[in-house]
Design an enzyme around this catalytic site. Sequence first.
Site, PDB file in Angstrom:
ATOM      1  N   ALA A  24      19.075  46.703  39.728  1.00  0.00           N
ATOM      2  CA  ALA A  24      19.764  45.697  38.904  1.00  0.00           C
ATOM      3  C   ALA A  24      21.265  45.758  39.155  1.00  0.00           C
ATOM      4  O   ALA A  24      22.080  45.525  38.256  1.00  0.00           O
ATOM      5  CB  ALA A  24      19.447  45.917  37.428  1.00  0.00           C
ATOM      6  N   GLY A  25      21.634  46.098  40.388  1.00  0.00           N
ATOM      7  CA  GLY A  25      23.048  46.128  40.768  1.00  0.00           C
ATOM      8  C   GLY A  25      23.512  44.726  41.138  1.00  0.00           C
ATOM      9  O   GLY A  25      22.974  43.726  40.644  1.00  0.00           O
ATOM     10  N   VAL A  27      23.261  42.900  44.010  1.00  0.00           N
ATOM     11  CA  VAL A  27      22.291  42.020  44.681  1.00  0.00           C
ATOM     12  C   VAL A  27      21.114  41.726  43.742  1.00  0.00           C
ATOM     13  O   VAL A  27      20.675  40.576  43.616  1.00  0.00           O
ATOM     14  CB  VAL A  27      21.784  42.641  46.008  1.00  0.00           C
ATOM     15  CG1 VAL A  27      20.760  41.728  46.665  1.00  0.00           C
ATOM     16  CG2 VAL A  27      22.941  42.897  46.966  1.00  0.00           C
ATOM     17  N   ARG A 102      26.140  50.329  58.172  1.00  0.00           N
ATOM     18  CA  ARG A 102      24.898  50.258  57.370  1.00  0.00           C
ATOM     19  C   ARG A 102      24.035  51.504  57.586  1.00  0.00           C
ATOM     20  O   ARG A 102      23.362  51.963  56.677  1.00  0.00           O
ATOM     21  CB  ARG A 102      24.102  48.998  57.723  1.00  0.00           C
ATOM     22  CG  ARG A 102      24.761  47.713  57.233  1.00  0.00           C
ATOM     23  CD  ARG A 102      23.866  46.505  57.448  1.00  0.00           C
ATOM     24  NE  ARG A 102      24.537  45.260  57.071  1.00  0.00           N
ATOM     25  CZ  ARG A 102      25.257  44.505  57.891  1.00  0.00           C
ATOM     26  NH1 ARG A 102      25.420  44.853  59.146  1.00  0.00           N
ATOM     27  NH2 ARG A 102      25.809  43.381  57.463  1.00  0.00           N
ATOM     28  N   VAL A 132      15.405  44.529  50.933  1.00  0.00           N
ATOM     29  CA  VAL A 132      16.788  44.078  51.098  1.00  0.00           C
ATOM     30  C   VAL A 132      17.721  45.274  51.332  1.00  0.00           C
ATOM     31  O   VAL A 132      18.802  45.136  51.903  1.00  0.00           O
ATOM     32  CB  VAL A 132      17.242  43.278  49.845  1.00  0.00           C
ATOM     33  CG1 VAL A 132      18.665  42.767  49.993  1.00  0.00           C
ATOM     34  CG2 VAL A 132      16.291  42.112  49.579  1.00  0.00           C
ATOM     35  N   THR A 133      17.282  46.438  50.896  1.00  0.00           N
ATOM     36  CA  THR A 133      18.091  47.658  51.017  1.00  0.00           C
ATOM     37  C   THR A 133      18.410  47.950  52.483  1.00  0.00           C
ATOM     38  O   THR A 133      17.549  47.830  53.350  1.00  0.00           O
ATOM     39  CB  THR A 133      17.299  48.839  50.403  1.00  0.00           C
ATOM     40  OG1 THR A 133      16.950  48.499  49.061  1.00  0.00           O
ATOM     41  CG2 THR A 133      18.112  50.122  50.419  1.00  0.00           C
ATOM     42  N   ASN A 134      19.651  48.369  52.721  1.00  0.00           N
ATOM     43  CA  ASN A 134      20.092  48.684  54.094  1.00  0.00           C
ATOM     44  C   ASN A 134      19.977  50.175  54.409  1.00  0.00           C
ATOM     45  O   ASN A 134      19.976  50.980  53.489  1.00  0.00           O
ATOM     46  CB  ASN A 134      21.557  48.247  54.258  1.00  0.00           C
ATOM     47  CG  ASN A 134      21.649  46.783  54.634  1.00  0.00           C
ATOM     48  OD1 ASN A 134      20.983  46.348  55.564  1.00  0.00           O
ATOM     49  ND2 ASN A 134      22.456  46.028  53.913  1.00  0.00           N
ATOM     50  N   HIS A 189      19.867  43.808  61.749  1.00  0.00           N
ATOM     51  CA  HIS A 189      20.891  43.431  60.768  1.00  0.00           C
ATOM     52  C   HIS A 189      21.993  44.476  60.879  1.00  0.00           C
ATOM     53  O   HIS A 189      22.064  45.434  60.111  1.00  0.00           O
ATOM     54  CB  HIS A 189      20.269  43.426  59.365  1.00  0.00           C
ATOM     55  CG  HIS A 189      21.186  42.918  58.309  1.00  0.00           C
ATOM     56  ND1 HIS A 189      21.863  41.725  58.419  1.00  0.00           N
ATOM     57  CD2 HIS A 189      21.539  43.427  57.106  1.00  0.00           C
ATOM     58  CE1 HIS A 189      22.582  41.541  57.322  1.00  0.00           C
ATOM     59  NE2 HIS A 189      22.414  42.559  56.519  1.00  0.00           N
TER      60      HIS A 189
HETATM   61  N1  APR Z   1      14.926  52.878  41.560  1.00  0.00           N
HETATM   62  C1  APR Z   1      15.478  51.762  41.025  1.00  0.00           C
HETATM   63  N2  APR Z   1      16.787  51.438  41.150  1.00  0.00           N
HETATM   64  C2  APR Z   1      17.562  52.285  41.828  1.00  0.00           C
HETATM   65  C3  APR Z   1      17.056  53.468  42.427  1.00  0.00           C
HETATM   66  C4  APR Z   1      15.667  53.742  42.262  1.00  0.00           C
HETATM   67  N3  APR Z   1      15.112  54.840  42.775  1.00  0.00           N
HETATM   68  N4  APR Z   1      18.089  54.080  43.043  1.00  0.00           N
HETATM   69  C5  APR Z   1      19.180  53.321  42.870  1.00  0.00           C
HETATM   70  N5  APR Z   1      18.877  52.240  42.133  1.00  0.00           N
HETATM   71  C6  APR Z   1      19.759  51.158  41.676  1.00  0.00           C
HETATM   72  C7  APR Z   1      21.122  51.642  41.220  1.00  0.00           C
HETATM   73  O1  APR Z   1      21.066  52.224  39.933  1.00  0.00           O
HETATM   74  C8  APR Z   1      21.950  50.356  41.269  1.00  0.00           C
HETATM   75  O2  APR Z   1      21.969  49.696  40.003  1.00  0.00           O
HETATM   76  O3  APR Z   1      20.066  50.264  42.735  1.00  0.00           O
HETATM   77  C9  APR Z   1      21.213  49.496  42.305  1.00  0.00           C
HETATM   78  C10 APR Z   1      22.078  49.150  43.525  1.00  0.00           C
HETATM   79  O4  APR Z   1      23.085  48.308  43.095  1.00  0.00           O
HETATM   80  P1  APR Z   1      24.546  48.256  43.755  1.00  0.00           P
HETATM   81  O5  APR Z   1      25.086  49.650  43.847  1.00  0.00           O
HETATM   82  O6  APR Z   1      25.325  47.227  43.027  1.00  0.00           O
HETATM   83  O7  APR Z   1      24.246  47.797  45.251  1.00  0.00           O
HETATM   84  P2  APR Z   1      23.988  46.283  45.754  1.00  0.00           P
HETATM   85  O8  APR Z   1      25.261  45.672  46.150  1.00  0.00           O
HETATM   86  O9  APR Z   1      23.110  45.589  44.790  1.00  0.00           O
HETATM   87  O10 APR Z   1      23.170  46.574  47.110  1.00  0.00           O
HETATM   88  C11 APR Z   1      21.876  47.123  47.067  1.00  0.00           C
HETATM   89  O11 APR Z   1      21.144  45.951  49.026  1.00  0.00           O
HETATM   90  O12 APR Z   1      22.270  44.577  50.511  1.00  0.00           O
HETATM   91  C12 APR Z   1      21.794  45.871  50.278  1.00  0.00           C
HETATM   92  O13 APR Z   1      23.358  47.290  51.472  1.00  0.00           O
HETATM   93  C13 APR Z   1      22.913  46.888  50.191  1.00  0.00           C
HETATM   94  O14 APR Z   1      21.512  48.856  50.294  1.00  0.00           O
HETATM   95  C14 APR Z   1      22.264  47.997  49.439  1.00  0.00           C
HETATM   96  C15 APR Z   1      21.325  47.247  48.477  1.00  0.00           C
END
Ligand code: APR
Length: 320
Positions: A24-25, A27, A102, A132-134, A189
């Site tokens: 819920a960050g 993206v 990345r 979507v995670t990198n 990517h």
């Molecule tokens: N389970 C659920 N959520 C998790 C976990 C997990 N095990 N580990 C981390 N998170 C959550 C974090 O708590 C955070 O809220 O993932 C979220 C990531 O949010 P951001 O730090 O804002 O990152 P964001 O910009 O959303 O990018 C997420 O997408 O585009 C890719 O490179 C980017 O790998 C990155 C991912």
Amino acid sequence: MKRGANIQRIVQEWEKIKVSVIGAGNVGASTAQRLAELDIADVVMLDIVKGLPQGKALDISQAAPMLGYDVDIIGSNDYADIAGSDIVVVTAGLARKPGMDRNDLLGPNIKIIRDVCSNIMRYSPEAIIMIVTNPLDIMTYAAIRYTQLGKGRVFGMSGLLDSSRFASFIAKEINCSVRDISAMVLGVHGDHMVPLPEYTTVSGIPLGDLLEKDTIDRMISRTVNAGAEIVGHLKTGSAFYAPSAAIVKMVEAILKDSKIIVPASVQLNGEYGLEDLCLGVPVKLGKGGAEEIIELELTEEQMKALHRSADAVRMGISGI
Ligand code: APR
């Protein structure tokens, strides 16, 4: 069939459509917002941080009376809430900071992907999974390995975003509508992505008929570095508005079974002379996920670039 019964059937089917977003960050929350505004499926947003998805879900829900969407948006820390999802979008994990590649995210994010995949398989094993995670292509490969799900059910969102970035630069350069542009970016990517100006058109006109090679090369280079350019400005994180737009376009195509052809990261089994890795190639999106890989006739030079791209992914895969 009685009219009432028909309506009841429609309501029952409607209620069944559910998309879960893990993370819920930036993206994840932006994706949940765009999904809600699409008004097509109930949305569950999940994060490990307590309160974060609940707070953001409430905030998105409270915009509904103004924007008119009629779907449920739920925030949760409990994977049981993703049960019965049609699609699960995985955005959990670290994002880049300035100076990071990345691939620097590989170590921490691979553990997160493993944890997320085991929870998806436990609570929503029928779902289509969009990673979507990198680093995207490596995480997609890992997710296929961890879930053992069949062809096309697990894929990564990347090429559509890179193509959209390329298209936005072209539109600015030509001073034309973005709607006229159909761009294509294949490959990893990352720094070795393969923008294909030969498969890029402006209202059907080949790009090379409208722009000089030097100009196209400059836009290709900007496309390759587009993510890093944004990280450089933001300093504390990476892009999320365009990534979430790409995610939601792909989710919509799957839910509507619309068969659009866009680049996405999928497992290759001999296509383009490559196997045992994930890489961005054109796919057809429908209710089965990435249902079909489209093999383009590439020139020798384009094929070499795609294979260099594959080498970059293989190096990462060897580290997992
Ligand atoms: N389970 C659920 N959520 C998790 C976990 C997990 N095990 N580990 C981390 N998170 C959550 C974090 O708590 C955070 O809220 O993932 C979220 C990531 O949010 P951001 O730090 O804002 O990152 P964001 O910009 O959303 O990018 C997420 O997408 O585009 C890719 O490179 C980017 O790998 C990155 C991912």
